[in-house]
Design a protein around this motif. Structure first.
Motif, PDB file in Angstrom:
ATOM      1  N   VAL A  97      38.968-130.419  33.990  1.00 55.34           N
ATOM      2  CA  VAL A  97      38.247-130.721  35.163  1.00 55.34           C
ATOM      3  C   VAL A  97      37.056-129.525  35.340  1.00 55.34           C
ATOM      4  CG1 VAL A  97      38.699-130.378  37.835  1.00 55.34           C
ATOM      5  CG2 VAL A  97      40.436-131.431  36.370  1.00 55.34           C
ATOM      6  N   GLU A 106      42.498-134.621  38.526  1.00 53.13           N
ATOM      7  CA  GLU A 106      43.235-134.501  37.268  1.00 53.13           C
ATOM      8  C   GLU A 106      43.431-135.830  36.555  1.00 53.13           C
ATOM      9  OE1 GLU A 106      44.441-131.894  35.887  1.00 53.13           O
ATOM     10  OE2 GLU A 106      44.197-130.304  37.512  1.00 53.13           O
ATOM     11  N   ALA A 114      40.145-136.687  34.970  1.00 51.22           N
ATOM     12  CA  ALA A 114      39.907-135.674  33.805  1.00 51.22           C
ATOM     13  C   ALA A 114      40.738-135.908  32.681  1.00 51.22           C
ATOM     14  CB  ALA A 114      40.098-134.304  34.326  1.00 51.22           C
TER      15      ALA A 114
END
Ligand code: NAI
Length: 472
Positions: free
Chosen positions: A461, A451, A454
């Motif tokens: 993701v 996470e 991303a």
């Protein structure tokens, strides 16, 4: 069932090769699993014009499994694999004496009038039915509908004019004899999905001129199509075609590749891989610079044609290799085209050269001998040699292309309101999905973003991971 293929007794061999191909086409198999139960193409009547090969057979049977009805022709006079065509007509449950499969109109070695007759047959459905979708490769089925409607509105089909190609004259003759109701036909078509660079080029021209009759999805410019089929597919099938046609040793020879786009890049790499000394010609400074930085000499054809042993056109352009070029080639230089249409090499000019003689070596291989005694070996009469002299791209790469085709057909057929007349590409998440479906078969393990990573990159993701302008 209506059909016209070379020989239904080839069906058993065709079925065996189709079964092998299915194992190499994980994307298409995934489409069958995902959509086989819900049948999103139920009610779709697809007129398909795309090389009738073993791989295309797997595509056709996937479309059927998703609920579609299909009629099929090849998009080239030499590209049909007769055993694949026979197997598709016979179907999984039929026999040569009781075919249960799909109406196919294709055989290797069609004449031009036969080719256009076959194209007409895929648009000619049983009484009361019209096709609802076109699946095209190069745009000939789309062209046929557009020209048919144009001339039916004008009240007559014109005569060919001086300067028109012989093929255009054949199209006009076919349209003149046709009993199709083009107004009803064009109105029934929800859209077309187009496979190749040259067909896509035609679609954008029609869109620009306000002539496009229905929406189109440009399958070619899915990354998982043009950056794979055009490049890695041609890397495989170019030298396959040259080898099957001539069995000449490629190592050490001088090979010229005209055009360094996706197809040209694959061709240059495969020839260099065999040890050829590769020269590239280009009109685009970016592609010319790429070729130079990839290590190839970049030259103009006029300067190098006399030294070349192998000359391949991959431009999608016309008049690239002229009769004058062929007149100045080395004895038995090999000349072939891997672009979509046969106008890259001036075959008409070659034929019209005073004193030139054609000697057939074998089907799709001719030696043309000039009055000075030197010959050139022309593959597939100037038509795409990888499908004319060999069997085109292998299954795994075509699985990528054809998974895009299936997704595009489902998209246009099930969501007609989302696509006003125009030319579209598939969204990037579907492109990534097509690639994803082919990773396991190669043992590829993908890294998963955290996470935190991303959000640092500003992407979800689960993707898509790149902006539309990213070029891969
Ligand atoms: P592309 O547009 O990526 O590449 C073509 C290249 O040729 C461009 O870089 C362009 O600048 C260059 N070019 C154009 N005219 C030229 C000229 N007169 N001399 C030298 N270079 C020139 O197109 P792509 O995707 O590489 O496709 C090329 C052709 O191959 C198209 O007709 C396409 O439909 C066809 N094709 C054939 C396949 C096959 O299996 N045989 C597979 C995929 C595409």
């Amino acid at each position: 069932m209506e059909y016209r293929v070379a020989d239904l007794s080839l069906a058993e061999f065709g079925r065996k090769e189709i079964t092998l191909a299915e194992h190499e086409m994980p994307g298409l198999m995934a489409m069958r699993q995902r959509y086989g139960a819900t049948k999103p193409l139920a009610g779709a009547r697809i007129a398909g014009s795309l090389h009738m090969t073993v791989q295309t057979a797997v595509l056709i049977e996937t479309l059927i499994e998703l609920g579609a009805q299909v009629r099929w022709a090849s998009c080239n006079i030499f590209s049909t694999q007769d055993h694949a065509a026979a197997a598709v007509v016979v179907g999984r449950d039929g026999t040569p004496s009781d075919p249960q499969g799909v109406p196919v109109f294709a055989w290797k070695g069609e004449s031009l009038p036969e080719y256009w007759w076959c194209t007409e047959q895929i648009l000619t459905w049983p009484t009361g039915q019209q096709p609802t979708m076109i699946l095209d490769d190069g745009g000939d089925a789309t062209l046929f509908v557009h020209k048919g409607l144009e001339f039916s509105r004008a009240g007559q089909v014109p005569s060919a004019q001086p300067g028109d190609s012989a093929e255009y004259g054949v199209i006009l003759d076919t349209l003149r004899a046709s009993t199709l109701d083009f107004a009803t036909l064009a109105a029934s078509i929800r859209g077309v999905t187009e496979e190749t660079t040259t067909g896509v080029h035609r679609l954008y021209e029609m869109e620009r001129d306000g002539a496009l009759l229905f929406p189109a999805i440009n399958v070619n410019d899915s990354v998982t199509k043009s950056k794979f089929d055009n490049k890695y597919g041609c890397r495989h099938s170019l030298i396959d075609g040259i080898n099957r046609a001539t069995d000449v040793l490629i190592g050490g020879k001088v090979a010229v590749v005209c055009g360094y786009g996706d197809v040209g890049k694959g061709c240059a790499e495969s020839l260099a891989g065999q040890g050829a000394r590769v020269i590239v010609t280009e009109i685009d400074p970016i592609c010319a610079l790429q070729a130079a930085m990839d290590g190839y000499q970049v030259a103009v054809l006029d300067d190098v044609v006399g030294n070349a042993d192998i000359i391949v056109t991959a431009t999608g352009c016309r008049d690239v290799v002229t009769a004058a070029h062929m007149a100045s080639m080395k004895h038995n230089a090999i000349v072939g085209n891997i672009g979509h249409f046969d106008n890259e090499i001036d075959m008409a000019g070659l034929e019209a050269t005073a004193g030139v003689e054609r000697h057939r070596i074998k089907p799709q291989v001719d030696q043309w001998v000039f009055p000075d005694g030197h010959g050139v070996i022309v593959l597939s009469e100037g038509r795409l040699l990888n499908l004319g002299n060999a069997t085109g791209h292998p299954s795994f790469v075509m699985s990528n292309s054809f998974t895009n085709q299936v997704l595009a057909q489902v998209e246009l057929f099930t969501q007609p309101d989302a696509y006003p007349v125009g030319v579209y590409t598939l969204p990037k998440h579907l492109d990534e999905e097509v690639a994803r479906l082919h990773l396991d078969a190669l043992g590829v393990r993908l890294t998963t973003l955290s996470e935190r990573q991303a959000s640092y990159l500003g992407v979800p993701v689960e993707g898509p991971y790149k902006a539309d302008a990213y070029r891969y």
